[in-house]
Design a protein around this motif. Sequence first.
Motif, PDB file in Angstrom:
ATOM      1  N   UNK A   1       0.806  -1.216   0.000  1.00 14.37           N
ATOM      2  CA  UNK A   1       0.000   0.000   0.000  1.00 14.37           C
ATOM      3  C   UNK A   1       0.842   1.271   0.000  1.00 14.37           C
ATOM      4  N   UNK A   2       2.166   1.104  -0.012  1.00 18.92           N
ATOM      5  CA  UNK A   2       3.051   2.261   0.002  1.00 18.92           C
ATOM      6  C   UNK A   2       3.701   2.492  -1.360  1.00 18.92           C
ATOM      7  N   UNK A   3       4.395   1.471  -1.887  1.00 12.65           N
ATOM      8  CA  UNK A   3       5.055   1.628  -3.196  1.00 12.65           C
ATOM      9  C   UNK A   3       4.149   1.189  -4.343  1.00 12.65           C
ATOM     10  N   UNK A   4       3.028   0.504  -4.045  1.00 11.61           N
ATOM     11  CA  UNK A   4       2.026   0.056  -5.022  1.00 11.61           C
ATOM     12  C   UNK A   4       2.510  -1.050  -5.953  1.00 11.61           C
ATOM     13  N   UNK A   5       3.657  -1.639  -5.663  1.00  9.69           N
ATOM     14  CA  UNK A   5       4.109  -2.791  -6.435  1.00  9.69           C
ATOM     15  C   UNK A   5       3.507  -4.059  -5.841  1.00  9.69           C
ATOM     16  N   UNK A   6       3.571  -5.143  -6.615  1.00  8.15           N
ATOM     17  CA  UNK A   6       3.155  -6.435  -6.099  1.00  8.15           C
ATOM     18  C   UNK A   6       3.890  -6.698  -4.790  1.00  8.15           C
ATOM     19  N   UNK A   7       3.181  -7.190  -3.785  1.00 10.87           N
ATOM     20  CA  UNK A   7       3.761  -7.314  -2.450  1.00 10.87           C
ATOM     21  C   UNK A   7       5.117  -8.026  -2.427  1.00 10.87           C
ATOM     22  N   UNK A   8       5.281  -9.177  -3.106  1.00 11.06           N
ATOM     23  CA  UNK A   8       6.591  -9.834  -3.051  1.00 11.06           C
ATOM     24  C   UNK A   8       7.701  -9.033  -3.738  1.00 11.06           C
ATOM     25  N   UNK A   9       7.333  -8.056  -4.564  1.00 12.37           N
ATOM     26  CA  UNK A   9       8.326  -7.234  -5.261  1.00 12.37           C
ATOM     27  C   UNK A   9       8.440  -5.846  -4.638  1.00 12.37           C
ATOM     28  N   UNK A  10       7.942  -5.707  -3.414  1.00 16.89           N
ATOM     29  CA  UNK A  10       7.911  -4.417  -2.717  1.00 16.89           C
ATOM     30  C   UNK A  10       9.271  -3.735  -2.729  1.00 16.89           C
ATOM     31  N   UNK A  11       9.241  -2.424  -2.956  1.00 18.50           N
ATOM     32  CA  UNK A  11      10.457  -1.625  -3.114  1.00 18.50           C
ATOM     33  C   UNK A  11      10.790  -0.800  -1.868  1.00 18.50           C
ATOM     34  N   UNK A  12       9.938  -0.857  -0.868  1.00 25.48           N
ATOM     35  CA  UNK A  12      10.055   0.082   0.256  1.00 25.48           C
ATOM     36  C   UNK A  12      11.388  -0.006   0.991  1.00 25.48           C
ATOM     37  N   UNK A  13      11.911  -1.200   1.179  1.00 29.91           N
ATOM     38  CA  UNK A  13      13.166  -1.329   1.920  1.00 29.91           C
ATOM     39  C   UNK A  13      14.382  -0.949   1.086  1.00 29.91           C
ATOM     40  N   UNK A  14      14.182  -0.673  -0.196  1.00 28.27           N
ATOM     41  CA  UNK A  14      15.284  -0.310  -1.074  1.00 28.27           C
ATOM     42  C   UNK A  14      15.349   1.196  -1.342  1.00 28.27           C
ATOM     43  N   UNK A  15      14.572   1.976  -0.616  1.00 33.59           N
ATOM     44  CA  UNK A  15      14.591   3.425  -0.833  1.00 33.59           C
ATOM     45  C   UNK A  15      15.971   3.979  -0.496  1.00 33.59           C
ATOM     46  N   UNK A  16      16.509   4.838  -1.343  1.00 37.61           N
ATOM     47  CA  UNK A  16      17.825   5.413  -1.071  1.00 37.61           C
ATOM     48  C   UNK A  16      17.769   6.474   0.015  1.00 37.61           C
ATOM     49  N   UNK A  17      18.928   6.779   0.564  1.00 43.06           N
ATOM     50  CA  UNK A  17      19.005   7.871   1.532  1.00 43.06           C
ATOM     51  C   UNK A  17      18.612   9.159   0.827  1.00 43.06           C
ATOM     52  N   UNK A  18      17.688   9.936   1.385  1.00 44.75           N
ATOM     53  CA  UNK A  18      17.186  11.131   0.692  1.00 44.75           C
ATOM     54  C   UNK A  18      18.195  12.272   0.681  1.00 44.75           C
ATOM     55  N   UNK A  19      18.052  13.134  -0.322  1.00 42.52           N
ATOM     56  CA  UNK A  19      18.898  14.311  -0.480  1.00 42.52           C
ATOM     57  C   UNK A  19      18.067  15.559  -0.210  1.00 42.52           C
ATOM     58  N   UNK A  20      18.699  16.623   0.297  1.00 44.78           N
ATOM     59  CA  UNK A  20      17.943  17.846   0.593  1.00 44.78           C
ATOM     60  C   UNK A  20      18.467  19.068  -0.155  1.00 44.78           C
ATOM     61  N   UNK A  21      19.326  18.869  -1.174  1.00 46.13           N
ATOM     62  CA  UNK A  21      19.897  20.013  -1.885  1.00 46.13           C
ATOM     63  C   UNK A  21      18.924  20.658  -2.858  1.00 46.13           C
ATOM     64  N   UNK A  22      17.908  19.905  -3.288  1.00 44.51           N
ATOM     65  CA  UNK A  22      16.877  20.406  -4.204  1.00 44.51           C
ATOM     66  C   UNK A  22      15.522  19.971  -3.656  1.00 44.51           C
ATOM     67  N   UNK A  23      14.506  20.826  -3.798  1.00 39.62           N
ATOM     68  CA  UNK A  23      13.144  20.489  -3.382  1.00 39.62           C
ATOM     69  C   UNK A  23      12.306  20.156  -4.612  1.00 39.62           C
ATOM     70  N   UNK A  24      11.193  19.460  -4.409  1.00 42.12           N
ATOM     71  CA  UNK A  24      10.321  19.110  -5.524  1.00 42.12           C
ATOM     72  C   UNK A  24       8.864  19.339  -5.132  1.00 42.12           C
ATOM     73  N   UNK A  25       8.103  19.853  -6.085  1.00 39.81           N
ATOM     74  CA  UNK A  25       6.652  20.018  -5.943  1.00 39.81           C
ATOM     75  C   UNK A  25       5.998  19.273  -7.099  1.00 39.81           C
ATOM     76  N   UNK A  26       5.281  18.216  -6.786  1.00 37.87           N
ATOM     77  CA  UNK A  26       4.582  17.422  -7.799  1.00 37.87           C
ATOM     78  C   UNK A  26       3.128  17.844  -7.845  1.00 37.87           C
ATOM     79  N   UNK A  27       2.670  18.232  -9.028  1.00 35.04           N
ATOM     80  CA  UNK A  27       1.261  18.593  -9.221  1.00 35.04           C
ATOM     81  C   UNK A  27       0.623  17.497 -10.072  1.00 35.04           C
ATOM     82  N   UNK A  28      -0.303  16.772  -9.491  1.00 33.73           N
ATOM     83  CA  UNK A  28      -0.885  15.595 -10.128  1.00 33.73           C
ATOM     84  C   UNK A  28      -2.217  15.911 -10.785  1.00 33.73           C
ATOM     85  N   UNK A  29      -2.384  15.359 -11.971  1.00 40.29           N
ATOM     86  CA  UNK A  29      -3.703  15.388 -12.609  1.00 40.29           C
ATOM     87  C   UNK A  29      -4.585  14.373 -11.876  1.00 40.29           C
TER      88      UNK A  29
END
Length: 320
Positions: free
Chosen positions: A123-151
Motif C-alpha cells: 500500500x506504500x510503493x504500489x508494487x506487487x507485495x513480493x516485489x515491494x520496493x520500500x526497503x530499497x529506498x535510497x538515503x534522501x537528499x535535501x539540496x533540491x526540493x520538488x513540488x509534484x502537481x498531479x492530474x
Amino acid sequence: MSAPAAGRDPAPRFSQHGSWHSQVSHYLPPRSLSQHGSWHSQVSHYLPPRSLSQHGSWRSQVSHYLPPRSLCRTMPLPFPARVLTMSDTPPVLENAVTRLRQQELAQSRRAFIARGGRMIRCQHCLLSLPLCLCTQRPAPSDEVAVCLIFYKGEVYKPSNSGRLVADVLSDNHAFLWNRTEPDAALLALLTNPAYAPLVIFPFQYADTQQCLDTPDKLQQYQVQASEQQRKPLLILLDGSWREARKMFRSPYLSGIPILGIEPLEPGNYQLREAAHDYQLGTAEVAIEILQQLGAATASSRLAAYFALFRERYLAGKPRH
C-alpha cells in the motif's frame, strides 16, 4: 499430476522453497519492522479488500500471488539503502505523495481500480507485495526540493514514477491540480522566499523570456538563488502528455522560470505507451534536471532507484 479435490484450495506453488509459511515469510519485512501483530495479521495487512479479491480462502489468496523466487531476489544497489527502525514514521506518511493519495482515498466515494486490480500490492510503493520496493529506498537528499502537481487519478496509478522523486528528495510537496481553484498551500509554496521555483517543461511550449535555455541563463539562475539562499524547487506536472500541457497553462504558473530537457535518445520508461519516442517518464525527466542543477548524487540515486522500480514493476505485470 492429479487435479486438486473439488472444494479444496490448490496446493501452494513453488513448494521447493520450504513450507508454505516460510515462502510467504520470505517476502515479509523483518518482524522488527512490522507492527501489525500476528504473522497472519501482518500478511493480511497487505491484502486488498476482500471485495477486490475473488481467489477463495485467505490461504489461496496469498498463494495465488506468490511469484517465482527468481523474480524476487534481493538485488544489490549502487547506493546505501536507508534502514528503517521501530521509531520511524509509518511508510504511508513518509512523503507528500503517499499523504496526498491517502487524503484522496479518504474523500473518494468509489475505489480506484488500476490494471491488475486483483493483485496484492504494497500500500506504500504500489508494487506487487513480493516485489515491494520500500526497503530499497535510497538515503534522501535535501539540496533540491520538488513540488509534484498531479492530474486527477494519477496519484493512484502503480506505474506513476513521480513518487520515486519524492522518495529521493526529502523536501517534497504534492498537490492535486485545479486550474481555477488551486490549493492555498500550493500558492503559498510558489511564493515562499525560501525557494527558487522552476517549472519543468519543454521549451518549445513556453515564452522564450521565461526559458533557461542556455548555460548562461541557467548559471545566472543558480548564482542568484545561491546569493539569496533560496533552494531550487522543481515543479513537476505529473499526468499524461495531454494532461501536462493542460496543467502548464495554469495562471499561477505563469512568470516562473522554465527549465526543460531535450532528450537525444528515446526514453526507457516502458511502463506506459508514450505518444512519441522522446517523451520521458516523470522520474526520467527529474534525473536529467538534477544533473543539470549539479545535484549529481541525487540524480544517480534516482536513476538507480528508477531502474529497480521499472524492473520490478515489469516483473510483476501479468504475461510479462
